[in-house]
Design a protein around this motif. Structure first.
Motif, mmCIF file in Angstrom:
data_model
loop_
_atom_site.group_PDB
_atom_site.id
_atom_site.type_symbol
_atom_site.label_atom_id
_atom_site.label_comp_id
_atom_site.label_asym_id
_atom_site.label_seq_id
_atom_site.Cartn_x
_atom_site.Cartn_y
_atom_site.Cartn_z
ATOM 1 N N GLU A 150 0.768 -1.385 -0.212
ATOM 2 C CA GLU A 150 0.074 -0.270 0.126
ATOM 3 C C GLU A 150 0.544 1.124 -0.161
ATOM 4 O OE1 GLU A 150 -2.701 -0.461 3.021
ATOM 5 O OE2 GLU A 150 -4.025 -2.473 2.378
ATOM 6 N N ARG A 151 1.758 1.365 0.563
ATOM 7 C CA ARG A 151 2.555 2.522 0.293
ATOM 8 C C ARG A 151 4.101 1.996 -0.621
ATOM 9 N NH1 ARG A 151 2.360 6.997 2.694
ATOM 10 N NH2 ARG A 151 4.410 6.742 3.491
ATOM 11 N N ILE A 152 3.406 2.347 -1.695
ATOM 12 C CA ILE A 152 4.438 2.151 -2.887
ATOM 13 C C ILE A 152 4.386 4.042 -3.353
ATOM 14 C CG2 ILE A 152 4.706 0.986 -5.193
ATOM 15 C CD1 ILE A 152 1.938 -0.072 -4.368
ATOM 16 N N ALA A 208 -3.018 3.854 -11.443
ATOM 17 C CA ALA A 208 -3.453 2.374 -10.022
ATOM 18 C C ALA A 208 -3.160 2.576 -8.867
ATOM 19 C CB ALA A 208 -1.750 1.581 -10.066
ATOM 20 N N LEU A 209 -2.300 3.259 -8.647
ATOM 21 C CA LEU A 209 -3.152 4.058 -6.914
ATOM 22 C C LEU A 209 -4.679 4.283 -6.670
ATOM 23 C CD1 LEU A 209 0.394 6.362 -5.184
ATOM 24 C CD2 LEU A 209 -0.833 3.316 -5.539
ATOM 25 N N GLU A 262 6.874 7.560 6.999
ATOM 26 C CA GLU A 262 6.394 6.406 6.668
ATOM 27 C C GLU A 262 6.763 6.543 5.933
ATOM 28 O OE1 GLU A 262 1.834 4.096 6.849
ATOM 29 O OE2 GLU A 262 2.060 6.926 7.241
ATOM 30 N N SER A 263 8.653 5.000 5.835
ATOM 31 C CA SER A 263 8.477 4.411 5.032
ATOM 32 C C SER A 263 7.324 3.708 4.068
ATOM 33 C CB SER A 263 9.894 4.365 5.151
ATOM 34 O OG SER A 263 9.932 2.907 5.729
ATOM 35 N N PRO A 264 8.331 3.820 2.483
ATOM 36 C CA PRO A 264 7.223 2.614 1.481
ATOM 37 C C PRO A 264 7.635 1.265 1.767
ATOM 38 C CG PRO A 264 9.013 4.205 0.610
ATOM 39 C CD PRO A 264 8.618 4.671 2.076
#
Length: 345
Positions: free
Chosen positions: A176-178, A206-207, A241-243
């Motif tokens: 989810e974190r892309i 896409a997101l 909040e890293s990917p």
């Protein structure tokens, strides 16, 4: 008796002048007669002087391949593929590198290719209408790779679809974190920025389809080098909040990202997933999951388009659909794998 034009004429059943005109590709001879003459000449080992042919026809039998950079793998692959097609048809290749804005401006300001080439194959340069007109005013057939202009043949990639497919692959795995690592368009750069921009749009679409908000902090644009990719990846890892995954707009950027991740002690794909874009010749060696956009095919199709234009065919437009090549740098995020393991215990 040595092989002469007279023997070729006798074998083909035509006059000596017809042999000369057929071997020099002078118009006004039927395809069947031309074929018969060429077959006779080949069987007897007779070849007309290229310089004589060029003087007689006014054609150079040369295609200028115009690129912004010769040092990048992508351009080398496209040039090599185009060159193979052109060589089979008896054409030479003249390489023109426009690596700076000044070189580009000077090139299009004058008739630089007049009398030196019959056509121009332009790779990854988004031509302004005046630039295309400058080439066509020199009597050149023109084909474009990576862009489109009315009046010129073109070959382009569905890069937005490629960006969507890369992001969807990661979404389907549960990420989810892309993040997205794009290619920065330098001020006055001779490079065209359409393909990388289209890849970013596909990622964003896409997101949105997945109902995930777009986070500007997850999108970076840098120079298209391995070192820049590594530095950008290191920056992404310091985010609050890293990917957990990355779509890179090129394999070079992806290679840098992989180096930074492994340098930080992270396991790929255990801790982090990466998708590149190119299917670079080294992608398989490092196990990189990537988007293959038919780099060699782009060159072959563009060369075919140039040859068709030289024969008088109208301008055509070809497209290539990128395909996902799954290797060893993508997997479900660790939290999902833990959940699956817990449910099985």
């Amino acid at each position: 008796m040595s092989t002469t034009v007279e023997r070729v004429a006798e074998r083909a059943g035509v006059s000596i002048s017809t042999v000369s005109r057929a071997l020099r590709d002078v118009p006004g001879i039927s395809a069947a007669t031309r074929k018969r003459v060429h077959e006779a000449a080949e069987a007897l080992g007779y070849a007309i002087s290229p310089s004589a042919s060029r003087l007689a026809t006014g054609r150079t039998r040369t295609v200028a391949v115009v690129v912004p950079l010769l040092s990048k793998w992508f351009f080398a692959e496209v040039i090599a593929a185009a060159g193979r097609v052109l060589s089979r048809e008896g054409y030479d290749v003249l390489l023109v590198e426009l690596s700076t804005p000044d070189l580009r401006e000077k090139f299009f300001a004058g008739p630089r290719l007049h009398g030196r080439a019959d056509a121009a194959l332009v790779i990854a340069l988004q031509l302004a209408p005046a630039e295309l007109a400058a080439l066509q005013a020199q009597g050149l057939a023109v084909a474009l790779v990576g862009s489109e202009r009315a009046g010129a043949s073109s070959v382009r990639v569905e890069d937005r679809a490629g960006g969507r497919a890369a992001a969807r692959h990661l979404l389907n795995l549960g990420h989810e974190r892309i993040a997205f690592l794009g290619i920065r368009q330098e001020e006055r750069s001779p490079l065209g920025g359409v393909p990388p921009a289209e890849r970013l749009l596909g990622y964003q679409e896409a997101l949105a389809e997945a109902g995930l908000p777009a986070d500007p902090a997850m999108v970076l644009a840098v120079e298209n080098t391995v070192d820049a990719g590594a530095a950008a990846m290191a920056e992404l890892l310091t985010a609050a909040e890293s990917p957990t995954a990355l779509v890179a707009a090129s394999d070079e950027l992806a290679f840098g990202a992989l180096a930074a991740l492994r340098g930080a002690g992270m396991d790929v794909p255990g801790d982090f997933s990466v998708v590149g874009y190119d299917n670079h010749e080294l992608a398989g060696a490092v196990g990189l999951t990537t988007m293959d956009h038919g780099v060699s095919e782009q060159g072959s199709l563009a060369a075919g388009a140039v040859l068709a234009a030289l024969s008088g065919a109208p301008a055509s437009a070809g497209t290539i659909e990128p395909r996902l090549v799954v290797r060893h740098t993508t997997a479900p995020p660790r939290r999902l794998r833990r959940a699956v393991l817990s449910s099985q215990n």
